[in-house]
Each structure stands twice: as C-alpha cells, then as structure tokens.
Design a protein around this motif. Structure first.
Motif, PDB file in Angstrom:
ATOM      1  N   CYS A 166       0.829  -1.209   0.000  1.00  0.00           N
ATOM      2  CA  CYS A 166       0.000   0.000   0.000  1.00  0.00           C
ATOM      3  C   CYS A 166       0.863   1.259   0.000  1.00  0.00           C
ATOM      4  CB  CYS A 166      -0.918   0.010   1.221  1.00  0.00           C
ATOM      5  SG  CYS A 166      -2.417  -0.970   1.006  1.00  0.00           S
ATOM      6  N   ILE A 167       1.912   1.257   0.819  1.00  0.00           N
ATOM      7  CA  ILE A 167       2.783   2.427   0.868  1.00  0.00           C
ATOM      8  C   ILE A 167       3.528   2.590  -0.452  1.00  0.00           C
ATOM      9  CG2 ILE A 167       4.899   3.314   1.938  1.00  0.00           C
ATOM     10  CD1 ILE A 167       3.801   2.435   4.614  1.00  0.00           C
ATOM     11  N   ALA A 189       1.269   5.723  -1.104  1.00  0.00           N
ATOM     12  CA  ALA A 189       1.817   6.836  -0.320  1.00  0.00           C
ATOM     13  C   ALA A 189       2.501   7.850  -1.227  1.00  0.00           C
ATOM     14  CB  ALA A 189       2.802   6.313   0.724  1.00  0.00           C
ATOM     15  N   LYS A 214      10.784   5.869  -0.072  1.00  0.00           N
ATOM     16  CA  LYS A 214      10.275   4.499  -0.098  1.00  0.00           C
ATOM     17  C   LYS A 214      11.408   3.499   0.155  1.00  0.00           C
ATOM     18  CE  LYS A 214       6.253   5.356  -3.015  1.00  0.00           C
ATOM     19  NZ  LYS A 214       5.557   5.105  -4.294  1.00  0.00           N
ATOM     20  N   TRP A 223      12.110   3.672   3.827  1.00  0.00           N
ATOM     21  CA  TRP A 223      11.045   2.971   4.549  1.00  0.00           C
ATOM     22  C   TRP A 223      11.300   1.460   4.513  1.00  0.00           C
ATOM     23  CZ3 TRP A 223       7.409  -0.772   3.803  1.00  0.00           C
ATOM     24  CH2 TRP A 223       6.349  -0.830   4.707  1.00  0.00           C
ATOM     25  N   ASP A 261       5.463   3.010  10.613  1.00  0.00           N
ATOM     26  CA  ASP A 261       4.208   2.508  10.057  1.00  0.00           C
ATOM     27  C   ASP A 261       3.062   3.479  10.318  1.00  0.00           C
ATOM     28  OD1 ASP A 261       5.526   0.353   9.108  1.00  0.00           O
ATOM     29  OD2 ASP A 261       4.626  -1.119  10.461  1.00  0.00           O
ATOM     30  N   PHE A 304       3.308   7.050   8.411  1.00  0.00           N
ATOM     31  CA  PHE A 304       3.027   7.094   6.989  1.00  0.00           C
ATOM     32  C   PHE A 304       1.541   6.888   6.667  1.00  0.00           C
ATOM     33  CE2 PHE A 304       7.603   6.367   6.129  1.00  0.00           C
ATOM     34  CZ  PHE A 304       7.773   7.316   5.132  1.00  0.00           C
ATOM     35  N   THR A 325      -1.040   7.874   3.167  1.00  0.00           N
ATOM     36  CA  THR A 325      -1.589   6.736   2.432  1.00  0.00           C
ATOM     37  C   THR A 325      -3.110   6.790   2.410  1.00  0.00           C
ATOM     38  OG1 THR A 325       0.319   5.436   3.187  1.00  0.00           O
ATOM     39  CG2 THR A 325      -1.507   4.229   2.213  1.00  0.00           C
TER      40      THR A 325
END
Length: 212
Positions: free
Chosen positions: A147-148, A152, A159, A162, A200, A203, A207
């Motif tokens: 999903c991120i 995001a 990314k 992350w 988590d 973010f 999102t």
C-alpha cells in the motif's frame, strides 16, 4: 501535500501513569475533529488473544507526534489510568467520537478485547479501504508495504528508506531471520525497533489521503 518522512525525533515513550495522563490530556480536543487524527498500530508476541501486547503506537496527526505506550510494563494501568476528566485510553479506543485509523485491525482488536476488555469503535481500517477502492482484482487484501509503495505520496528515496527501516526491524524480531519477538519487550528499545514502530503509523495519513 508535502510528504513526511518517518522520524523518531518527535517520539514520546510512555512507561508511567503520569505520562499516560499527559498523553490523554494532549488529545482531549481531538474528538471534536471530523477527520481521523489518531493512527494506531500494535506490536507484540503472537499478537492475538493467545499472545501478548508489547507496545501500542499512536501517531497524533494534528500534533505531528508519535507516542509509544509501554503496554508490556504498564499492563492494565495503560488502559485504565484516567486523566483529570476521567478519560482513559480504554474510553478513547471505544469512543466513536475519536476517529482512529488502523491497518488490518483484526489481530489488534482480538488482542485488546481478550486481554483488556476493549471493544474498539470509531475505526477506519485502511486495508479494507484500499480493497474497496481498488480498480483491479479484489480477491486478496494488500499488505502495508504494498500500500505504501503504491499509494503513499512519497519520493522513491523515501520508499527505499522505509523499506530499509522495515527490513532492519524485521531481522531483529522475525524468527525466519533469527530474530525474536521478545525484542519488543526489551527496555530501552533499540533504535532500529523504535524506528520500526514509528514509521508505520507516521506514513498512514498520507496513504489514507491517497486512497481516498
């Protein structure tokens, strides 16, 4: 929208009753907002009715602060300690007035109810929202990482950062990497685990906005 990189610079670790009270006082007026302000995740050992809860992470979006509640140390006192108006964490989690966002709330809800009698309410599950709004096959739900990566609004560099933070944390707690979930009960938390816990929830607001 300016993307926000997960950071431990605005993190408060709540391991005493006075700190819980201070946290509750700080979010007192958030219930007046119509949009979600609390983004929550939970870490633990076999997180469910059969396991234990170690840490409850709360990102308070309006204040841009992340709170890590030490459930392992405080146990029931974390959810039952009242502020000056009698508000407890249990009441916040059970209130429809406090809008809260989880990603895949199933095990979190199971653990909170089984161990502390908390009936979650006022919840938006970002995983289900992604499934409902998806334009392609809806046969399977999507994990947070996907999903991120997909939704995001952050840069490619962010990314990668992350993913690296996620990987460092996973290697400390995931048995398949030789880790142990008990690292979530170590005090003080290692910097890698602290960052893992923070990123988590930090973010999730971006999102959510993109999925909407």
């Amino acid at each position: 929208m300016e993307p926000k990189k997960a950071s431990s610079s605005k993190v408060k670790f709540l391991d005493t009753k006075p700190k819980i009270v201070e946290f509750l006082e700080s979010i007192r007026d958030i219930s007046l907002t119509s949009t979600p302000s609390l983004y929550i995740d939970i870490e633990g050992i076999d997180l469910s009715r059969h396991g234990t809860i170690s840490i409850l992470q709360v990102y308070v979006h309006p204040a841009d602060k992340t709170y890590l509640l030490d459930i392992h140390s405080l146990q029931e006192k974390a959810s039952s300690t009242p502020d000056s108006r009698g508000t407890t964490l249990k009441k916040v989690l059970e209130s429809n007035e406090f809008k809260k966002v989880f990603f895949d709330v199933r095990n979190d809800s199971d653990a909170l109810f089984a161990h502390y009698g908390i009936h979650l309410a006022g919840i938006q599950d970002l995983q289900l929202m992604e499934l409902v709004t998806r334009s392609y096959s809806k046969k399977f739900v999507t994990g947070l990482g996907k999903c991120i990566e997909k939704d995001a609004p952050i840069t490619s560099t962010e990314k990668v950062d992350w993913s690296l933070t996620k990987e460092r944390g996973r290697r400390l707690f995931a048995p398949e990497y030789g880790g142990k979930y008990e690292v979530f009960n170590n005090r003080p938390l290692s910097q890698d685990i602290l960052q893992y816990c923070c990123q988590d929830v930090e973010f999730l607001p971006e999102t959510l906005e993109d999925i909407r």
